[in-house]
Design an enzyme around this catalytic site. Structure first.
Site, PDB file in Angstrom:
ATOM      1  N   GLY A 228       0.827  -1.205   0.000  1.00 10.91           N
ATOM      2  CA  GLY A 228       0.000   0.000   0.000  1.00 10.91           C
ATOM      3  C   GLY A 228       0.862   1.256   0.000  1.00 10.91           C
ATOM      4  N   ALA A 229       0.568   2.172   0.942  1.00 11.87           N
ATOM      5  CA  ALA A 229       1.296   3.449   1.005  1.00 11.87           C
ATOM      6  C   ALA A 229       2.787   3.245   1.286  1.00 11.87           C
ATOM      7  CB  ALA A 229       0.683   4.331   2.080  1.00 11.87           C
ATOM      8  N   GLY A 231       4.698   1.257  -0.324  1.00 11.76           N
ATOM      9  CA  GLY A 231       5.390   0.858  -1.550  1.00 11.76           C
ATOM     10  C   GLY A 231       5.354  -0.626  -1.783  1.00 11.76           C
ATOM     11  N   GLY A 257      -3.068  -2.711  -7.162  1.00 12.65           N
ATOM     12  CA  GLY A 257      -2.229  -3.910  -7.176  1.00 12.65           C
ATOM     13  C   GLY A 257      -2.078  -4.474  -8.588  1.00 12.65           C
ATOM     14  N   ASP A 258      -3.153  -4.424  -9.359  1.00 14.89           N
ATOM     15  CA  ASP A 258      -3.105  -4.927 -10.747  1.00 14.89           C
ATOM     16  C   ASP A 258      -2.147  -4.071 -11.572  1.00 14.89           C
ATOM     17  OD1 ASP A 258      -5.186  -6.396  -9.726  1.00 14.89           O
ATOM     18  OD2 ASP A 258      -6.723  -5.109 -10.596  1.00 14.89           O
TER      19      ASP A 258
HETATM   20  N1  LIG Z   1      -1.899   5.290  -0.113  1.00 13.89           N
HETATM   21  C1  LIG Z   1      -1.082   5.059  -1.154  1.00 13.89           C
HETATM   22  N2  LIG Z   1      -0.165   5.986  -1.522  1.00 13.89           N
HETATM   23  C2  LIG Z   1       0.669   5.764  -2.556  1.00 13.89           C
HETATM   24  N3  LIG Z   1       0.684   4.645  -3.287  1.00 13.89           N
HETATM   25  C3  LIG Z   1      -0.214   3.680  -2.958  1.00 13.89           C
HETATM   26  C4  LIG Z   1      -1.132   3.826  -1.886  1.00 13.89           C
HETATM   27  N4  LIG Z   1      -1.880   2.698  -1.812  1.00 13.89           N
HETATM   28  C5  LIG Z   1      -1.447   1.883  -2.796  1.00 13.89           C
HETATM   29  N5  LIG Z   1      -0.437   2.467  -3.481  1.00 13.89           N
HETATM   30  C6  LIG Z   1       0.331   1.914  -4.606  1.00 13.89           C
HETATM   31  O1  LIG Z   1      -0.331   0.791  -5.123  1.00 13.89           O
HETATM   32  C7  LIG Z   1       0.471  -0.388  -4.956  1.00 13.89           C
HETATM   33  C8  LIG Z   1      -0.422  -1.562  -4.649  1.00 13.89           C
HETATM   34  O2  LIG Z   1      -1.121  -1.304  -3.454  1.00 13.89           O
HETATM   35  P1  LIG Z   1      -1.665  -2.451  -2.479  1.00 13.89           P
HETATM   36  O3  LIG Z   1      -0.541  -3.089  -1.790  1.00 13.89           O
HETATM   37  O4  LIG Z   1      -2.729  -1.809  -1.647  1.00 13.89           O
HETATM   38  O5  LIG Z   1      -2.233  -3.495  -3.549  1.00 13.89           O
HETATM   39  P2  LIG Z   1      -3.454  -4.503  -3.499  1.00 13.89           P
HETATM   40  O6  LIG Z   1      -3.955  -4.673  -2.096  1.00 13.89           O
HETATM   41  O7  LIG Z   1      -3.067  -5.690  -4.279  1.00 13.89           O
HETATM   42  O8  LIG Z   1      -4.487  -3.634  -4.341  1.00 13.89           O
HETATM   43  P3  LIG Z   1      -5.887  -4.022  -5.010  1.00 13.89           P
HETATM   44  O9  LIG Z   1      -6.176  -5.461  -4.728  1.00 13.89           O
HETATM   45  O10 LIG Z   1      -6.858  -3.076  -4.362  1.00 13.89           O
HETATM   46  O11 LIG Z   1      -5.692  -3.723  -6.462  1.00 13.89           O
HETATM   47  C9  LIG Z   1       1.486  -0.028  -3.861  1.00 13.89           C
HETATM   48  O12 LIG Z   1       2.662  -0.805  -3.990  1.00 13.89           O
HETATM   49  C10 LIG Z   1       1.717   1.448  -4.148  1.00 13.89           C
HETATM   50  O13 LIG Z   1       2.607   1.627  -5.238  1.00 13.89           O
HETATM   51  O1  LIG Z   2     -12.828 -10.658  -5.811  1.00 15.85           O
HETATM   52  P1  LIG Z   2     -11.449 -10.649  -6.433  1.00 15.85           P
HETATM   53  O2  LIG Z   2     -11.418 -11.453  -7.696  1.00 15.85           O
HETATM   54  O3  LIG Z   2     -10.360 -10.974  -5.467  1.00 15.85           O
HETATM   55  O4  LIG Z   2     -11.134  -9.144  -6.853  1.00 15.85           O
HETATM   56  C1  LIG Z   2     -11.943  -8.518  -7.810  1.00 15.85           C
HETATM   57  C2  LIG Z   2     -11.607  -7.045  -7.838  1.00 15.85           C
HETATM   58  O5  LIG Z   2     -11.793  -6.439  -6.561  1.00 15.85           O
HETATM   59  O6  LIG Z   2     -10.239  -6.905  -8.197  1.00 15.85           O
HETATM   60  C3  LIG Z   2     -10.059  -5.794  -9.052  1.00 15.85           C
HETATM   61  C4  LIG Z   2      -9.103  -4.831  -8.420  1.00 15.85           C
HETATM   62  O7  LIG Z   2      -7.888  -5.447  -8.155  1.00 15.85           O
HETATM   63  C5  LIG Z   2     -11.435  -5.214  -9.304  1.00 15.85           C
HETATM   64  O8  LIG Z   2     -11.595  -4.844 -10.651  1.00 15.85           O
HETATM   65  C6  LIG Z   2     -12.395  -6.298  -8.904  1.00 15.85           C
HETATM   66  O9  LIG Z   2     -13.631  -5.800  -8.447  1.00 15.85           O
END
Ligand SMILES: Nc1ncnc2c1ncn2[C@@H]1O[C@H](COP(=O)(O)OP(=O)(O)OP(=O)(O)O)[C@@H](O)[C@H]1O
Ligand SMILES: O=P(O)(O)OC[C@@]1(O)O[C@H](CO)[C@@H](O)[C@@H]1O
Length: 319
Positions: A228-229, A231, A257-258
């Protein structure tokens, strides 16, 4: 070419609130939007925007509005059926960027549909540099299905990335080193769940890196753990690095994350070094966090120049 599989695709409804979320009250939304989603679809969308050849494979009825909408953007889409309609996932964003998601279960997948998806993916993998297995599994799919698909894909030359959570991630981790992907992209919570670590400690990049290292020791070639924030860290046989995001005004973290995973693959396809791959991953993730709903960034929105990457193995300096 990046081929993505979204086993459980979605239509993402986003409600942007003008005030903080309060349970049990009537709240006014600034806007509501609807976008095709699911992790693999998002990764393919980012690839398409960056001019990288991509194909998004997912279960969907023929002529479903999701297919029509994605094809209208120019995306190369393969709908595998017969399948039920994509679920609806709802995102609520607050003015401070706090993002709450309510994800539907998805249409039940039959064994025949799962076999057809796996077979189509193996066929597509023959001309892919990377195959990405992304997101949750639909009802009806056994938790170990991704591990089986990874094994089936090993007969192709494609490298395999996996980004999933909960039971499918735990099943994959339980089978290591069998079914080990070339790249695993957990977030902090997912990393904690498969390494027996306390998620609260993983704000510390060094702690996250040492948890990720246990997965590399068990056969995963590289772990990109997003924090998240804080990195992300990259751990592989080459070394260990942490990248700090650029200053980001967060609007919606959905798809961050994607976007990170795509940034990593893009850098890899360009032949960049491990720290550069991590840097581009974080730049892409943070760019997505600054955009509304499930919107993925285009290359001009990505500020790799504002990401700092440090070596967490400064003594050996990696390989
Ligand atoms: N508050 C933030 N400020 C700056 N960058 C952020 C923040 N939140 C997420 N990011 C960026 O997005 C990347 C992915 O975030 P995170 O670890 O939350 O992924 P995730 O949980 O897989 O996300 P999601 O499943 O919602 O797509 C981080 O490595 C960072 O680069
Ligand atoms: O329910 P899953 O399959 O874990 O995640 C689905 C999802 O949250 O992932 C994407 C963001 O990463 C969104 O487009 C979608 O709604």
């Amino acid at each position: 070419m990046i081929v993505t599989l979204t086993a459980n695709p979605s239509i993402d409804h986003t409600v942007m609130l003008t005030s903080p979320l309060r349970r049990g009250e009537v709240l006014r939304a600034r806007s509501t939007t609807s976008q095709p989603g699911g992790k693999g679809v998002n990764i393919s969308g980012a690839a398409y925007a960056a001019g990288v050849p991509t194909r998004a494979v997912f279960p969907c009825p023929d002529l479903d509005p999701m297919i029509t909408e994605l094809r209208a953007t120019g995306l190369d889409v393969v709908a595998v059926g017969p399948a039920g309609q994509p679920r609806i996932n709802t995102t609520v964003t607050e003015p401070d960027g706090t993002t709450t998601k309510l994800n539907g279960p998805g249409a039940t997948a039959t064994p025949a549909l799962l076999d057809a998806l796996a077979a189509r993916l193996v066929q597509e993998a023959e001309h892919a540099g990377w195959v990405v297995l992304a997101g949750s599994l639909p009802p009806g799919a056994p938790a170990g299905w991704y591990a089986e698909v990874v094994s089936a894909l090993r007969s192709t030359g494609a490298r395999i990335a996996v980004d999933t959570s909960e039971a499918p991630l735990e099943a994959l981790a339980a089978r290591l080193p069998a079914g080990a992907p070339d790249l695993l992209k957990p977030n902090a919570e997912e990393l904690a769940s498969i390494t027996g670590t306390d998620a609260a400690t993983l704000d510390d990049p060094a702690a996250a890196a040492s948890a990720a290292r246990t997965l590399v020791d068990r056969g995963v070639a590289a772990v990109l753990a997003t924090l998240g924030a804080n990195g992300a860290v990259l751990v592989s046989a080459e070394g260990t690095w942490h990248a700090t995001p650029p200053p980001t005004a967060v609007v919606s973290t959905v798809g961050a994350g994607d976007s990170s995973l795509f940034g990593y693959l893009l850098a890899d396809l360009r032949g960049l070094s491990a720290p550069e791959r991590l840097g581009l991953a974080v730049a892409y993730g943070s760019a997505a966090a600054g955009l509304p709903g499930t919107t993925l960034p285009t290359p001009p929105q990505v500020r790799a120049d504002l990401v700092s990457v440090r070596d967490l193995d400064p003594i050996t300096g990696g390989l």
